[in-house]
Design an enzyme around this catalytic site. Sequence first.
Site, PDB file in Angstrom:
ATOM      1  N   HIS A  86      80.827 114.374  18.147  1.00  0.00           N
ATOM      2  CA  HIS A  86      80.018 113.905  19.261  1.00  0.00           C
ATOM      3  C   HIS A  86      79.005 114.979  19.626  1.00  0.00           C
ATOM      4  O   HIS A  86      79.267 116.186  19.503  1.00  0.00           O
ATOM      5  CB  HIS A  86      80.898 113.568  20.465  1.00  0.00           C
ATOM      6  N   ASP A  98      77.807 116.422  22.251  1.00  0.00           N
ATOM      7  CA  ASP A  98      78.046 117.521  23.198  1.00  0.00           C
ATOM      8  C   ASP A  98      78.970 118.603  22.648  1.00  0.00           C
ATOM      9  O   ASP A  98      79.256 119.582  23.341  1.00  0.00           O
ATOM     10  CB  ASP A  98      78.571 116.995  24.544  1.00  0.00           C
ATOM     11  N   HIS A  99      79.403 118.455  21.404  1.00  0.00           N
ATOM     12  CA  HIS A  99      80.236 119.485  20.776  1.00  0.00           C
ATOM     13  C   HIS A  99      79.571 120.129  19.554  1.00  0.00           C
ATOM     14  O   HIS A  99      80.109 121.091  19.013  1.00  0.00           O
ATOM     15  CB  HIS A  99      81.581 118.895  20.361  1.00  0.00           C
ATOM     16  N   HIS A 107      90.601 110.175  20.128  1.00  0.00           N
ATOM     17  CA  HIS A 107      89.342 109.988  20.830  1.00  0.00           C
ATOM     18  C   HIS A 107      88.630 108.780  20.224  1.00  0.00           C
ATOM     19  O   HIS A 107      89.232 108.027  19.449  1.00  0.00           O
ATOM     20  CB  HIS A 107      88.511 111.279  20.705  1.00  0.00           C
ATOM     21  N   ASP A 164      88.812 116.337  24.402  1.00  0.00           N
ATOM     22  CA  ASP A 164      88.413 114.980  24.056  1.00  0.00           C
ATOM     23  C   ASP A 164      89.551 114.182  23.427  1.00  0.00           C
ATOM     24  O   ASP A 164      89.577 113.912  22.226  1.00  0.00           O
ATOM     25  CB  ASP A 164      87.200 114.995  23.131  1.00  0.00           C
TER      26      ASP A 164
END
Length: 309
Positions: A64, A66-67, A140, A211
């Site tokens: 994802h 944001d990682h 997740h 997550d």
Amino acid sequence: MNLEAFVLGSGGMMPLPSRHLTSVLLRKDGDLFLFDCGEGTQVSLRKLNLRWKKISAIFISHTHADHVTGLPGILMLSSQVDREEPLYIYGPPKIRDYVEANRRVLDMYINYEIRVIEFTEGGTVFEGKDFSVSSFPLEHTKPCFGYTLVENPRPGVFYPEKARELDVPVGPLWANLQEGKPVQNAKGDLVEPSQVMGEPRKGRKFSYVTDTVYRDDIAPRVSGSDLLICEGMFASDLEESAREKKHLTAKQAAGIARDAGGVKRLGLIHYSPRYGKRELKKLKEEAREIFPETFLTRDQQVLEIPNED
């Protein structure tokens, strides 16, 4: 032997003026290991004056944005210094595609070797001289993994008086005994390390979880952690929303730390942007009701992980 964690980013979803996206760096005896690489990772590295050239491996939980949005910058930054060692990147499927697509589209100048290792199951992914890094599955919206770094047991305490009693002369023979090697004393008799040393001592453990929905099998994976960095994205009043989005509440993170057994400290991370500095206190308070040794991580925070003896 030093072991320190540096919180480079503590936020989730989107960066805020005082909160970069999730990234934690571990420094072990001079080598650096990066766990996730959110947007703003470079900024915190600069502020903390950390030597990015020493980053040996990067461990990505999932792909994802944001990682991983800080990863292209780190790859380009590493080309600004002479680097002879490969940079290892570990993560679930598509991390290789992400790295290769960025290199191609951005026409990156890379003057060192990048080795990307993908995996689909948990297990040992990296081994150092006296430690190993293992992954374990989380749940997740796409394949996601947590990580632990575990040091090997350390030699027991060396007792000089016992060595003297056994006629082992001071010098290299003492060093050999401390390294676990038998030696001959001044009389020619064999002296075993166990005769002059205490029982082996526990190595340190660092765990990183983010997550995921709550799962009973997370706690056993992080048991005995000297430091557990774990997502606490929402307060308990948003537990249903957390479950739908497959995230943890601060209270659930604390439950994992409590149930794991032997966890010394829990640092919450990956906060929802809905929580400002004041609102974050609610997450800490809820978690501390279950696990008192909980604290809120913050950007550029430095955390020592000492040996217990």
